[in-house]
Write a protein that holds these residues in place. Structure first.
Motif, PDB file in Angstrom:
ATOM      1  N   HIS A 100       0.826  -1.209   0.000  1.00  0.00           N
ATOM      2  CA  HIS A 100       0.000   0.000   0.000  1.00  0.00           C
ATOM      3  C   HIS A 100       0.862   1.261   0.000  1.00  0.00           C
ATOM      4  N   ALA A 101       0.221   2.387  -0.302  1.00  0.00           N
ATOM      5  CA  ALA A 101       0.906   3.682  -0.306  1.00  0.00           C
ATOM      6  C   ALA A 101       1.499   3.970   1.065  1.00  0.00           C
ATOM      7  N   HIS A 102       2.534   4.774   1.082  1.00  0.00           N
ATOM      8  CA  HIS A 102       3.145   5.150   2.356  1.00  0.00           C
ATOM      9  C   HIS A 102       2.515   6.449   2.875  1.00  0.00           C
ATOM     10  N   LEU A 103       2.882   6.803   4.089  1.00  0.00           N
ATOM     11  CA  LEU A 103       2.338   7.995   4.722  1.00  0.00           C
ATOM     12  C   LEU A 103       3.027   9.258   4.205  1.00  0.00           C
ATOM     13  N   LEU A 104       2.239  10.309   4.071  1.00  0.00           N
ATOM     14  CA  LEU A 104       2.807  11.623   3.800  1.00  0.00           C
ATOM     15  C   LEU A 104       3.742  11.998   4.956  1.00  0.00           C
ATOM     16  N   PRO A 105       4.869  12.619   4.679  1.00  0.00           N
ATOM     17  CA  PRO A 105       5.743  13.060   5.776  1.00  0.00           C
ATOM     18  C   PRO A 105       5.002  13.940   6.787  1.00  0.00           C
ATOM     19  N   SER A 106       4.114  14.796   6.312  1.00  0.00           N
ATOM     20  CA  SER A 106       3.335  15.636   7.231  1.00  0.00           C
ATOM     21  C   SER A 106       2.423  14.791   8.121  1.00  0.00           C
ATOM     22  N   GLU A 107       1.949  13.675   7.591  1.00  0.00           N
ATOM     23  CA  GLU A 107       1.098  12.772   8.381  1.00  0.00           C
ATOM     24  C   GLU A 107       1.933  12.046   9.434  1.00  0.00           C
ATOM     25  N   VAL A 108       3.150  11.663   9.076  1.00  0.00           N
ATOM     26  CA  VAL A 108       4.048  11.033  10.052  1.00  0.00           C
ATOM     27  C   VAL A 108       4.287  11.999  11.209  1.00  0.00           C
ATOM     28  N   GLU A 109       4.499  13.272  10.899  1.00  0.00           N
ATOM     29  CA  GLU A 109       4.719  14.275  11.951  1.00  0.00           C
ATOM     30  C   GLU A 109       3.469  14.441  12.822  1.00  0.00           C
ATOM     31  N   ARG A 110       2.289  14.420  12.197  1.00  0.00           N
ATOM     32  CA  ARG A 110       1.041  14.512  12.972  1.00  0.00           C
ATOM     33  C   ARG A 110       0.928  13.350  13.937  1.00  0.00           C
ATOM     34  N   ILE A 111       1.210  12.141  13.446  1.00  0.00           N
ATOM     35  CA  ILE A 111       1.115  10.939  14.275  1.00  0.00           C
ATOM     36  C   ILE A 111       2.125  11.001  15.417  1.00  0.00           C
ATOM     37  N   LYS A 112       3.351  11.429  15.118  1.00  0.00           N
ATOM     38  CA  LYS A 112       4.368  11.580  16.172  1.00  0.00           C
ATOM     39  C   LYS A 112       3.898  12.563  17.229  1.00  0.00           C
ATOM     40  N   GLY A 113       3.275  13.655  16.785  1.00  0.00           N
ATOM     41  CA  GLY A 113       2.781  14.653  17.724  1.00  0.00           C
ATOM     42  C   GLY A 113       1.689  14.104  18.631  1.00  0.00           C
ATOM     43  N   VAL A 114       0.839  13.254  18.079  1.00  0.00           N
ATOM     44  CA  VAL A 114      -0.245  12.671  18.870  1.00  0.00           C
ATOM     45  C   VAL A 114       0.285  11.582  19.807  1.00  0.00           C
ATOM     46  N   LEU A 115       1.144  10.723  19.299  1.00  0.00           N
ATOM     47  CA  LEU A 115       1.579   9.560  20.075  1.00  0.00           C
ATOM     48  C   LEU A 115       2.800   9.807  20.954  1.00  0.00           C
ATOM     49  N   GLY A 116       3.618  10.765  20.600  1.00  0.00           N
ATOM     50  CA  GLY A 116       4.799  11.063  21.399  1.00  0.00           C
ATOM     51  C   GLY A 116       5.683   9.843  21.606  1.00  0.00           C
ATOM     52  N   THR A 117       5.893   9.478  22.857  1.00  0.00           N
ATOM     53  CA  THR A 117       6.792   8.369  23.188  1.00  0.00           C
ATOM     54  C   THR A 117       6.245   7.006  22.773  1.00  0.00           C
ATOM     55  N   GLU A 118       4.990   6.956  22.345  1.00  0.00           N
ATOM     56  CA  GLU A 118       4.413   5.685  21.887  1.00  0.00           C
ATOM     57  C   GLU A 118       4.653   5.439  20.395  1.00  0.00           C
ATOM     58  N   MET A 119       5.320   6.374  19.730  1.00  0.00           N
ATOM     59  CA  MET A 119       5.571   6.226  18.296  1.00  0.00           C
ATOM     60  C   MET A 119       6.311   4.929  17.970  1.00  0.00           C
ATOM     61  N   PRO A 120       7.338   4.517  18.737  1.00  0.00           N
ATOM     62  CA  PRO A 120       7.993   3.238  18.425  1.00  0.00           C
ATOM     63  C   PRO A 120       7.025   2.042  18.501  1.00  0.00           C
ATOM     64  N   ALA A 121       6.082   2.078  19.413  1.00  0.00           N
ATOM     65  CA  ALA A 121       5.097   0.990  19.508  1.00  0.00           C
ATOM     66  C   ALA A 121       4.191   0.991  18.276  1.00  0.00           C
ATOM     67  N   PHE A 122       3.817   2.178  17.802  1.00  0.00           N
ATOM     68  CA  PHE A 122       3.005   2.288  16.595  1.00  0.00           C
ATOM     69  C   PHE A 122       3.778   1.758  15.389  1.00  0.00           C
ATOM     70  N   GLU A 123       5.045   2.150  15.289  1.00  0.00           N
ATOM     71  CA  GLU A 123       5.877   1.675  14.183  1.00  0.00           C
ATOM     72  C   GLU A 123       6.045   0.159  14.229  1.00  0.00           C
ATOM     73  N   ALA A 124       6.186  -0.402  15.427  1.00  0.00           N
ATOM     74  CA  ALA A 124       6.324  -1.858  15.570  1.00  0.00           C
ATOM     75  C   ALA A 124       5.030  -2.565  15.159  1.00  0.00           C
ATOM     76  N   ALA A 125       3.895  -2.003  15.555  1.00  0.00           N
ATOM     77  CA  ALA A 125       2.607  -2.591  15.163  1.00  0.00           C
ATOM     78  C   ALA A 125       2.434  -2.531  13.653  1.00  0.00           C
ATOM     79  N   ASP A 126       2.800  -1.406  13.056  1.00  0.00           N
ATOM     80  CA  ASP A 126       2.724  -1.247  11.610  1.00  0.00           C
ATOM     81  C   ASP A 126       3.614  -2.279  10.919  1.00  0.00           C
ATOM     82  N   GLU A 127       4.811  -2.472  11.436  1.00  0.00           N
ATOM     83  CA  GLU A 127       5.743  -3.431  10.835  1.00  0.00           C
ATOM     84  C   GLU A 127       5.215  -4.864  10.942  1.00  0.00           C
TER      85      GLU A 127
END
Length: 175
Positions: A100-127
Motif C-alpha cells: 500500500h501507499a506510504h504515509l505523507l511526511p506531514s502525516e508522520v509528523e502529525r502521528i508523532k505529535g499525537v503519540l509522542g513516546t508511543e511512536m515506536p510501539a506504533f511503528e512496531a505494530a505497523d511493521e
C-alpha cells in the motif's frame, strides 16, 4: 477446514463493521474523497518504500485515513476471493495490502505529535502488519488454503490490535 473458516468469520465481521464505520465518518479534509480503487492500491509503492517516512510528498503518499480506507477495501476483496477460492485475486489483493501507499511526511509528523513516546510501539505494530501481509502474499501464491486462512487471521488480529491501541487517538474525523 470448515472449522478454520468458522474461526475467521467473527474477525471478518469485525473488519466489515470497522470499514463501514470508517467510510461513514469522513473528516472535513477527506470529504468527497473516495477510497482508492483496488487497482490504484495494487499499483502502490514497492514494499521497501511503503513505510518510508522520508518519502517525497508527491510519490503516492497518503494520509493514514485514506490508506486505512484503501486497506479496508483490499481486505474485503481478499476475504471474498478466499470464500470463492479465487487464488488469482487472493494473490493480487494480498499484494495490494502489503504494498500500500506510504504515509505523507506531514502525516508522520502529525502521528508523532499525537503519540509522542508511543511512536515506536506504533511503528512496531505497523511493521508486524506489513510483514504479516507480505507473508500472506507469499502464502497465497502457494494456493494452500489452510495456511492462507491462518495467515489472514494473523493479519486481521494484528490490524485489530493496532486499531485497539491507537485508532481513537489518531482519528481525524473528530475535533
Amino acid at each position: 477446514m470448515v472449522q478454520k473458516f468458522r474461526n475467521l468469520v467473527p474477525g471478518f465481521a469485525l473488519l466489515l463493521a470497522m470499514a463501514a464505520c470508517q467510510q461513514n465518518s469522513a473528516d472535513d479534509a477527506d470529504r468527497g474523497a473516495a477510497p482508492p480503487a483496488a487497482d490504484a492500491v495494487a499499483a502502490g509503492t514497492p514494499a521497501d518504500a511503503a513505510h518510508d517516512a522520508e518519502a517525497d510528498e508527491s510519490h503516492d503518499a497518503q494520509t493514514l485515513r485514506v490508506i486505512m480506507q484503501g486497506l479496508s477495501v483490499e481486505m474485503q476483496a481478499f476475504s471474498h476471493a478466499l470464500f470463492i477460492d479465487d487464488t488469482v485475486q487472493m494473490v493480487a489483493r494480498a499484494g495490494a495490502i502489503a504494498d500500500h501507499a506510504h504515509l505523507l511526511p506531514s502525516e508522520v509528523e502529525r502521528i508523532k505529535g499525537v503519540l509522542g513516546t508511543e511512536m515506536p510501539a506504533f511503528e512496531a505494530a505497523d511493521e508486524r502488519v506489513h510483514l504479516g501481509a507480505e507473508r500472506l502474499h507469499d502464502i497465497a501464491k502457494t494456493g494452500k488454503l489452510d495456511e492462507v486462512v491462518r495467515q489472514f487471521g494473523e493479519v486481521q488480529r494484528d490490524c485489530v490490535a493496532c486499531h485497539t491501541q491507537f485508532r481513537e487517538r489518531l482519528r481525524t474525523d473528530r475535533p
